[in-house]
Design a protein around this motif. Structure first.
Motif, PDB file in Angstrom:
ATOM      1  N   LEU A  29       0.825  -1.204   0.000  1.00 22.84           N
ATOM      2  CA  LEU A  29       0.000   0.000   0.000  1.00 22.84           C
ATOM      3  C   LEU A  29       0.864   1.261   0.000  1.00 22.84           C
ATOM      4  O   LEU A  29       0.500   2.276  -0.604  1.00 22.84           O
ATOM      5  CB  LEU A  29      -0.915  -0.016   1.228  1.00 22.84           C
ATOM      6  CG  LEU A  29      -2.177   0.846   1.192  1.00 22.84           C
ATOM      7  CD1 LEU A  29      -3.097   0.405   0.065  1.00 22.84           C
ATOM      8  CD2 LEU A  29      -2.910   0.747   2.528  1.00 22.84           C
ATOM      9  N   GLN A  30       2.003   1.210   0.652  1.00 23.79           N
ATOM     10  CA  GLN A  30       2.898   2.365   0.673  1.00 23.79           C
ATOM     11  C   GLN A  30       3.361   2.738  -0.734  1.00 23.79           C
ATOM     12  O   GLN A  30       3.649   3.904  -1.004  1.00 23.79           O
ATOM     13  CB  GLN A  30       4.104   2.070   1.571  1.00 23.79           C
ATOM     14  CG  GLN A  30       3.765   2.055   3.052  1.00 23.79           C
ATOM     15  CD  GLN A  30       4.954   1.693   3.917  1.00 23.79           C
ATOM     16  OE1 GLN A  30       5.533   0.612   3.777  1.00 23.79           O
ATOM     17  NE2 GLN A  30       5.343   2.603   4.793  1.00 23.79           N
ATOM     18  N   THR A  86       1.512   1.634  -3.710  1.00 24.91           N
ATOM     19  CA  THR A  86       0.377   1.804  -4.621  1.00 24.91           C
ATOM     20  C   THR A  86      -0.572   2.921  -4.204  1.00 24.91           C
ATOM     21  O   THR A  86      -1.226   3.527  -5.051  1.00 24.91           O
ATOM     22  CB  THR A  86      -0.415   0.493  -4.727  1.00 24.91           C
ATOM     23  OG1 THR A  86      -0.902   0.129  -3.416  1.00 24.91           O
ATOM     24  CG2 THR A  86       0.464  -0.630  -5.263  1.00 24.91           C
ATOM     25  N   ASP A  87      -0.686   3.193  -2.903  1.00 27.21           N
ATOM     26  CA  ASP A  87      -1.602   4.228  -2.424  1.00 27.21           C
ATOM     27  C   ASP A  87      -1.011   4.878  -1.174  1.00 27.21           C
ATOM     28  O   ASP A  87      -1.437   4.610  -0.048  1.00 27.21           O
ATOM     29  CB  ASP A  87      -2.976   3.631  -2.104  1.00 27.21           C
ATOM     30  CG  ASP A  87      -4.061   4.699  -1.983  1.00 27.21           C
ATOM     31  OD1 ASP A  87      -3.723   5.857  -1.672  1.00 27.21           O
ATOM     32  OD2 ASP A  87      -5.249   4.377  -2.207  1.00 27.21           O
ATOM     33  N   GLN A 131      -1.371   7.711   0.111  1.00 26.91           N
ATOM     34  CA  GLN A 131      -2.297   8.495   0.932  1.00 26.91           C
ATOM     35  C   GLN A 131      -2.934   7.623   2.011  1.00 26.91           C
ATOM     36  O   GLN A 131      -2.942   7.984   3.196  1.00 26.91           O
ATOM     37  CB  GLN A 131      -3.401   9.123   0.078  1.00 26.91           C
ATOM     38  CG  GLN A 131      -4.372   9.964   0.916  1.00 26.91           C
ATOM     39  CD  GLN A 131      -5.681  10.278   0.210  1.00 26.91           C
ATOM     40  OE1 GLN A 131      -6.098   9.553  -0.694  1.00 26.91           O
ATOM     41  NE2 GLN A 131      -6.337  11.358   0.621  1.00 26.91           N
ATOM     42  N   ILE A 132      -3.479   6.464   1.620  1.00 29.29           N
ATOM     43  CA  ILE A 132      -4.112   5.580   2.592  1.00 29.29           C
ATOM     44  C   ILE A 132      -3.080   5.030   3.568  1.00 29.29           C
ATOM     45  O   ILE A 132      -3.337   4.929   4.775  1.00 29.29           O
ATOM     46  CB  ILE A 132      -4.847   4.431   1.876  1.00 29.29           C
ATOM     47  CG1 ILE A 132      -6.053   4.979   1.116  1.00 29.29           C
ATOM     48  CG2 ILE A 132      -5.309   3.374   2.869  1.00 29.29           C
ATOM     49  CD1 ILE A 132      -7.134   5.561   1.999  1.00 29.29           C
ATOM     50  N   ASN A 138      -8.908  -2.591  -0.793  1.00 31.79           N
ATOM     51  CA  ASN A 138      -8.736  -1.940   0.503  1.00 31.79           C
ATOM     52  C   ASN A 138     -10.068  -1.341   0.929  1.00 31.79           C
ATOM     53  O   ASN A 138     -10.517  -0.324   0.383  1.00 31.79           O
ATOM     54  CB  ASN A 138      -7.659  -0.859   0.419  1.00 31.79           C
ATOM     55  CG  ASN A 138      -7.320  -0.305   1.786  1.00 31.79           C
ATOM     56  OD1 ASN A 138      -8.140   0.361   2.416  1.00 31.79           O
ATOM     57  ND2 ASN A 138      -6.129  -0.594   2.269  1.00 31.79           N
ATOM     58  N   LYS A 191     -10.193   2.347   2.077  1.00 36.27           N
ATOM     59  CA  LYS A 191     -10.134   3.308   0.969  1.00 36.27           C
ATOM     60  C   LYS A 191     -11.532   3.516   0.397  1.00 36.27           C
ATOM     61  O   LYS A 191     -11.915   4.643   0.035  1.00 36.27           O
ATOM     62  CB  LYS A 191      -9.188   2.774  -0.116  1.00 36.27           C
ATOM     63  CG  LYS A 191      -9.177   3.576  -1.427  1.00 36.27           C
ATOM     64  CD  LYS A 191      -8.552   4.941  -1.239  1.00 36.27           C
ATOM     65  CE  LYS A 191      -8.091   5.557  -2.553  1.00 36.27           C
ATOM     66  NZ  LYS A 191      -9.164   5.738  -3.543  1.00 36.27           N
ATOM     67  N   ASP A 206     -13.570   7.088   0.082  1.00 37.73           N
ATOM     68  CA  ASP A 206     -14.118   7.572  -1.182  1.00 37.73           C
ATOM     69  C   ASP A 206     -15.625   7.798  -1.092  1.00 37.73           C
ATOM     70  O   ASP A 206     -16.155   8.725  -1.718  1.00 37.73           O
ATOM     71  CB  ASP A 206     -13.800   6.575  -2.302  1.00 37.73           C
ATOM     72  CG  ASP A 206     -12.318   6.555  -2.664  1.00 37.73           C
ATOM     73  OD1 ASP A 206     -11.608   7.499  -2.276  1.00 37.73           O
ATOM     74  OD2 ASP A 206     -11.880   5.585  -3.307  1.00 37.73           O
ATOM     75  N   GLY A 223     -14.715  -0.704  -4.732  1.00 35.23           N
ATOM     76  CA  GLY A 223     -13.443  -1.011  -4.092  1.00 35.23           C
ATOM     77  C   GLY A 223     -13.587  -1.685  -2.745  1.00 35.23           C
ATOM     78  O   GLY A 223     -12.594  -1.912  -2.056  1.00 35.23           O
TER      79      GLY A 223
END
Length: 572
Positions: A135-136, A138-139, A141-142, A413, A416, A420, A436
């Motif tokens: 996740l660090q 690919t995303d 922010q999350i 996730n 996430k 959203d 998602g």
């Protein structure tokens, strides 16, 4: 003389307080008021955090204990959520984290071994660590939000004195554990266990020894004639073409300890419904969500008011995540009920004396893993489980069975998705966000400030090539059931009737239903909600309050009809 008596009494009192007594916690932590966990806290309910990572963060607690968190960024908000959950739900979170890690026995003793053995074979702690590392990349922010949440939780832990720790820590004699940033990923699996794990297939396999297939089909039909679907709009054209079936396995065990989940158990689920602007007395949409989770202390839900960069959200979070799970903004509102799908599958493995199992005609190695489980007051317990193509395998009543369960899905996730949804401006955007959401599958009710409503059942379903119940043979790779996301299949936005509802019943009345489950909740709740929504042309707040408080026995008329149809004429 009296002076010496008082000195002796004081010395004995101190000895009593500080001497270790077997089986009870240190008494000074309870009976010396300046350090006692029983003292009345006089702390200001508005927290200023000038010495923290986010000095501008403001958290205040109202007379009901609800936190109001004002932040400038998502990470700052998550930091505040971590502080709030650590303040009010610290011991609850400690036990949740230990449960999923398989570390309960370390603090509660042998009573926690059964739980630890069940959880540890899934290795969710290491898998969640890996998911966070991915996740660090690919995303970020999350990932940053999760880290800030853990940092906030740990910040409060460091600020606490002995008296501020939950009494349970003193009673059990251990210290609170710091939170890791992968915790929100890991604890989703706990909600999966609560809402969708069952061992019904074990019982169905054993049932074949005692009842004929015709009686099993009579008492446990794949689809009830009394079906009352969430999506009647989809029911007529929603079906699958069944393929060749999997040969079921009939066990010699009755599995007396199996964790079963019946239709009645699904009454623990929830109700939700929404009313569109055209059916509303105010011209605005209404959304109602009544969660039927058990009454626990502390409870599952944690109410919170969040303001981030001027944007307001109010609703319910769950300790272990910084997101609002059911709530509203000035643009959208959302709630949920459990989809009640069968999301666990069991496979009988054929083994030999060389620690191998047969798969597609070949002998494959059973990878054995032995872990030491710390047990309070006893020696460590050695536990061995196995890895197979179908999932982790363990012996159940002498049968080596592999478990396939939705909790092992890490592709999406869920947190996430909730972020959203919170940022959505319409039911269409909220639906897109929920694509998602992976698990546990939920019936999400939606409404927006334009008067529109919607319903989407989002999450993974576990689909075989044809409906079946019982243990499957784990001898072919093709026998493995497939996880399929149904967020684009089970959805109706802006329904023509102007309202929608769900109450843990089946989503559609079609040949597709048995692929999802055969033991949904009884339909009486859904029928009653539907009747009440249809009975008024325009619905107002007072009528919605009446619906929430409505108490009607809707089961008896349905049961009476079945009895009259089934009973021999001589009994009538």
């Amino acid at each position: 003389m009296r002076k010496w008596i008082w000195i002796i009494i004081a010395a004995l009192w101190l000895l009593l307080l500080f001497m270790p007594w077997q089986g009870i916690p240190p008494l000074h932590k309870f009976l010396l008021y300046p350090n006692s966990v029983l003292q009345v806290e006089m702390e200001d309910q508005t927290k200023t955090l000038s010495n923290s990572r986010f000095p501008g963060l403001n958290i205040s607690f109202d007379e009901r204990g609800v936190p109001h968190i004002f932040a400038e960024t998502e990470e700052e908000l998550a930091f505040g959520m971590g502080i709030s959950h650590a303040k009010d739900r610290q011991f609850q979170l400690e036990m949740l984290m230990r449960t999923v890690k398989g570390r309960l026995s370390e603090v509660v003793g042998v009573e926690g071994l059964e739980s630890d053995r069940w959880w540890i074979k899934f290795d969710f702690e290491n898998k969640s660590k890996l998911a966070f590392q991915q996740l660090q990349e690919t995303d970020p922010q999350i990932a940053g939000i999760f880290k800030a949440y853990a940092d906030g939780y740990n910040y409060l832990l460091k600020q606490q004195n002995e008296a501020q720790k939950a009494p349970e820590f003193h009673l059990l004699g251990f210290e609170p554990s710091p939170m890791d940033p992968y915790t929100p990923i890991m604890l989703i699996r706990y909600m999966d266990k609560v809402l969708n794990y069952s061992e019904n297939d074990l019982k169905f396999s054993a049932l074949k020894k005692h009842l004929s297939q015709s009686l099993i089909d009579y008492y446990y039909p794949l689809q009830s004639d009394l079906a009352f679907p969430i999506y009647p709009e989809l029911s007529s054209n929603d079906s699958l073409d069944p393929q060749a079936g999997i040969i079921p396995y009939t066990s010699q065990s009755d599995f007396p300890q199996a964790e079963t989940r019946t239709g009645g158990n699904n009454e623990v689920g929830s109700n939700n419904w929404a009313v569109a602007a055209e059916k509303s007395a105010t011209g605005n949409a209404f959304l109602c969500n009544d969660t039927h989770l058990p009454l626990d202390l502390p409870g599952t839900w944690y109410e919170v008011h969040q303001v981030v960069n001027g944007k307001v959200c109010h609703g319910f979070s769950i300790p272990g995540t910084p997101m609002v799970i059911s709530g509203y903004t000035d643009k959208v509102a959302w709630g949920m009920t459990n989809a009640t799908w069968d999301l666990s599958e069991f496979y009988k493995l054929e083994t030999n004396d060389n620690n191998q199992y047969k798969l597609d005609g070949q002998w494959e190695e059973l990878e054995a893993t032995t872990v030491q489980i710390p047990v309070k007051g006893q020696e460590d317990f050695d536990y061995t489980y196995f890895s197979s193509f179908f999932g982790p395998a363990d012996y159940m009543e002498g049968e080596l069975l592999a478990t396939q369960w939705v909790g092992e899905k890490f592709e999406l996730n869920e947190m996430k998705a909730f972020l959203d949804v919170r940022n959505a401006t319409s039911v269409q955007e909220a639906h897109k966000a929920l694509l998602g959401f992976g698990h546990p599958a939920q019936n999400f009710v939606l409404a927006d400030n334009q008067g529109n409503i919607g319903m989407v059942t989002a999450g993974y379903a576990l689909l075989h090539s044809r409906p079946q119940r019982g243990i499957s043979l784990g001898n072919r790779k093709s026998n493995l059931a497939k996880f399929t996301h149904l967020g684009n299949r089970l959805v109706v936005l802006e329904p023509g009737k102007g309202w929608n509802h769900s109450a843990n019943q089946q989503q559609v009345k079609s040949d597709f239903t048995p692929y999802l489950n055969s033991l949904f909740a009884p339909t009486a709740r859904g029928r009653r909600i539907s009747t009440m929504l249809m009975s008024k042309d325009k619905i107002d707040r007072d009528y919605l309050k009446k619906m929430h408080g409505d108490v009607v026995d809707g089961e008896w008329p349905l049961l009476k009809k079945m009895i009259l149809e089934s009973a021999p004429e001589s009994f009538l």
